[in-house]
Design a protein around this motif. Sequence first.
Motif, PDB file in Angstrom:
ATOM      1  N   GLU A 423     -13.232 -23.747  74.155  1.00  0.00           N
ATOM      2  CA  GLU A 423     -12.715 -25.114  74.140  1.00  0.00           C
ATOM      3  C   GLU A 423     -13.459 -25.962  75.165  1.00  0.00           C
ATOM      4  O   GLU A 423     -13.934 -25.456  76.187  1.00  0.00           O
ATOM      5  N   PRO A 424     -13.575 -27.254  74.931  1.00  0.00           N
ATOM      6  CA  PRO A 424     -14.214 -28.143  75.912  1.00  0.00           C
ATOM      7  C   PRO A 424     -13.388 -28.198  77.192  1.00  0.00           C
ATOM      8  O   PRO A 424     -12.175 -27.974  77.183  1.00  0.00           O
ATOM      9  N   ALA A 425     -14.046 -28.522  78.285  1.00  0.00           N
ATOM     10  CA  ALA A 425     -13.335 -28.634  79.560  1.00  0.00           C
ATOM     11  C   ALA A 425     -12.282 -29.736  79.511  1.00  0.00           C
ATOM     12  O   ALA A 425     -11.278 -29.671  80.213  1.00  0.00           O
ATOM     13  N   SER A 426     -12.501 -30.759  78.674  1.00  0.00           N
ATOM     14  CA  SER A 426     -11.553 -31.871  78.593  1.00  0.00           C
ATOM     15  C   SER A 426     -10.221 -31.464  77.982  1.00  0.00           C
ATOM     16  O   SER A 426      -9.240 -32.199  78.097  1.00  0.00           O
ATOM     17  N   TYR A 427     -10.166 -30.283  77.345  1.00  0.00           N
ATOM     18  CA  TYR A 427      -8.917 -29.850  76.709  1.00  0.00           C
ATOM     19  C   TYR A 427      -7.852 -29.449  77.730  1.00  0.00           C
ATOM     20  O   TYR A 427      -6.698 -29.265  77.361  1.00  0.00           O
ATOM     21  N   ARG A 428      -8.241 -29.281  78.982  1.00  0.00           N
ATOM     22  CA  ARG A 428      -7.277 -28.857  79.974  1.00  0.00           C
ATOM     23  C   ARG A 428      -6.352 -30.006  80.405  1.00  0.00           C
ATOM     24  O   ARG A 428      -5.413 -29.795  81.170  1.00  0.00           O
ATOM     25  N   PHE A 429      -6.585 -31.221  79.926  1.00  0.00           N
ATOM     26  CA  PHE A 429      -5.780 -32.361  80.346  1.00  0.00           C
ATOM     27  C   PHE A 429      -5.593 -33.303  79.173  1.00  0.00           C
ATOM     28  O   PHE A 429      -6.323 -33.250  78.188  1.00  0.00           O
ATOM     29  N   SER A 430      -4.582 -34.172  79.257  1.00  0.00           N
ATOM     30  CA  SER A 430      -4.296 -35.123  78.192  1.00  0.00           C
ATOM     31  C   SER A 430      -4.947 -36.465  78.502  1.00  0.00           C
ATOM     32  O   SER A 430      -4.690 -37.054  79.553  1.00  0.00           O
ATOM     33  N   PHE A 431      -5.773 -36.929  77.595  1.00  0.00           N
ATOM     34  CA  PHE A 431      -6.427 -38.227  77.734  1.00  0.00           C
ATOM     35  C   PHE A 431      -5.915 -39.130  76.611  1.00  0.00           C
ATOM     36  O   PHE A 431      -6.503 -39.205  75.536  1.00  0.00           O
ATOM     37  N   ASN A 432      -4.806 -39.768  76.858  1.00  0.00           N
ATOM     38  CA  ASN A 432      -4.119 -40.573  75.848  1.00  0.00           C
ATOM     39  C   ASN A 432      -4.105 -42.034  76.291  1.00  0.00           C
ATOM     40  O   ASN A 432      -3.293 -42.429  77.133  1.00  0.00           O
ATOM     41  N   PRO A 433      -4.977 -42.876  75.738  1.00  0.00           N
ATOM     42  CA  PRO A 433      -5.081 -44.253  76.228  1.00  0.00           C
ATOM     43  C   PRO A 433      -4.051 -45.213  75.650  1.00  0.00           C
ATOM     44  O   PRO A 433      -4.005 -46.376  76.059  1.00  0.00           O
ATOM     45  N   PHE A 434      -3.219 -44.771  74.711  1.00  0.00           N
ATOM     46  CA  PHE A 434      -2.365 -45.726  74.008  1.00  0.00           C
ATOM     47  C   PHE A 434      -1.283 -46.353  74.885  1.00  0.00           C
ATOM     48  O   PHE A 434      -1.007 -47.555  74.747  1.00  0.00           O
ATOM     49  N   PRO A 435      -0.630 -45.629  75.799  1.00  0.00           N
ATOM     50  CA  PRO A 435       0.303 -46.331  76.689  1.00  0.00           C
ATOM     51  C   PRO A 435      -0.374 -47.426  77.506  1.00  0.00           C
ATOM     52  O   PRO A 435       0.158 -48.539  77.634  1.00  0.00           O
ATOM     53  N   ALA A 436      -1.554 -47.129  78.052  1.00  0.00           N
ATOM     54  CA  ALA A 436      -2.283 -48.147  78.814  1.00  0.00           C
ATOM     55  C   ALA A 436      -2.729 -49.294  77.916  1.00  0.00           C
ATOM     56  O   ALA A 436      -2.701 -50.467  78.315  1.00  0.00           O
ATOM     57  N   LEU A 437      -3.143 -48.975  76.694  1.00  0.00           N
ATOM     58  CA  LEU A 437      -3.566 -50.002  75.748  1.00  0.00           C
ATOM     59  C   LEU A 437      -2.432 -50.971  75.450  1.00  0.00           C
ATOM     60  O   LEU A 437      -2.618 -52.198  75.451  1.00  0.00           O
TER      61      LEU A 437
END
Length: 568
Positions: A423-437
């Motif tokens: 898995e990519p290293a980025s899978y260890r965390f949630s990157f969800n921009p929709f609340p900020a959007l």
Amino acid sequence: MHHHLGRPQTEINETEILMGHLPTPPSYWSIDFEDTDSDEHRYPILMTLHVLFMSLAFFVALPAAIAMRSVKHALHPFTVMIFYALCALGCAASGLYRKLTPDMYEASTHSTHGYLVVFLSVLPSAVDIFSFSLRLYAFVRSGSRFAFKSFWRSVVLGQEDTHGSPSEYSGLATDDSEEYDEMKPMNNAFQHQSIATMPAQDFGDQYIENSDIRHVPHSTTSGRTSFEPDSPRRSTHSDDTLHDMMIQHVIPHKQSLSRRISVVALATLERALVFAAFGMFLSGVVVYTGGCRDSYINGCLAHLIKGGIFWCYGLFTFARFLGSFSEMGWAWNISPIGNTISAEFVESAVIFLYGITNTWMERFGAKTGDPYTTKQVQHISIAVMFWFAGLVGMGMESRRIRRWLAAASTAALRPEHSSNVPEPASYRFSFNPFPALVIGVTGAAMSAHAQSYVFQVQIHQLWGWLLLGYSVMRCLTYFFLWLGPPRSVLPSRPPTEALGSFFLACGGLMFMFSTEEVTFAAMRKGRDDMMMFLNVAVAITCFAFCWTLGVVSFNGWLKFRKASPSSP
């Protein structure tokens, strides 16, 4: 009352205001401080005492009691008694004030709601008494030899003889049988490899108290397509050491589903009481100053509720930056208790619930058959954005949906290889921009909201830009964490989150300041100065951040003392 055509006015027009609103009646504030011609004696000191006692109860004693409960501190009952004593003094001061002062706000529900909040604050104590009774009964029935020390720890404090105590949020740890079935073989191999190569350094003792782990995934929120870590830059503070520390030092602490639900519900209720107290503070200010009456009420409620949500979430975000909820992985870290509900999921769920309810509330006060006004279309469209953007955000946090989205990639591989894809290293965390959007778009839209007066336009622009600033800071947080995802259970404290939380809290406060009645009052008294409003909002926000730092630090100090009794 907004002008959608023509330029906003610079001077207040009382005649135009009276065409849409009734005259402002006298209030408790006006008779206590502005009515200098009356010979009747007033008692503002009683109201001051009421505010002081209730603030000390809910913003000092209650947070202290919550922190002490989380570590089962011996002084927790004493702190609770202080809380109830302050509540009693506050209620007595309020009751005496109302007896000696005429009713200046008819049909006020502030007192009723206040007593409801006080009643809800009794529930945790009732649970404590019931739990104590059960422990005492079990101790008596056990027939064990009486020893004061063990009796005090097991019956009075309710502390179990375990290596540390599980996190009160461990009930939020989620099990996903499909994921764990797939990851077991690789985890076993990884365990043996890690244990064999683990360095002698042991830095895990400080995390023992927050451990309640039946499974130890490498990511807190990802719906991984594989379960083999892909970390080219490994160190003693990376997954190897974290995983080994959990394996060697954690003793599983299994709880029934009902027990887990009750513990989380009680912890949530206690913390919700602090936010409810803030709502009662706003309600008290409104009643004392005589606001939100007649035709002002809908706009007033909209500004106070929405602004209050942004304000509270700004403080909550700052608490996350400081390290609160790090056991759940909400402090921009790896959760030490396994898979939990992500902070982004909670943000998206709140946004979704707000949107789906507020969509229909915008027509409150409108008659059947009335056409939709421009203002209503503006606000309903924002609510619909909250509705569906929140839904998308929740979907992105679903591990099952993430596996479906990755199926096209894994399906192209041979079956024997599909389970071993790194898995990519980025899978260890949630990157969800929709609340900020959502918050950023709301701020940008409201900064262009048409208003009747120039001062109202300026104050809306100010809090709109502040909300947009929060959105930019959150996106920068994701950008930097995408480059270097969290690799430790320690809070990473991105500086962009400190700035973003300040923008969000200050923007929410300015949102509340932008109600029509506040802006009209400022213009009537010659206080319509943007610098003054901004400075007041910044000062209050800084004070609230100091309070947040104190609460989080006190909680952390208690946990540190419990983990290291010999430490100062």
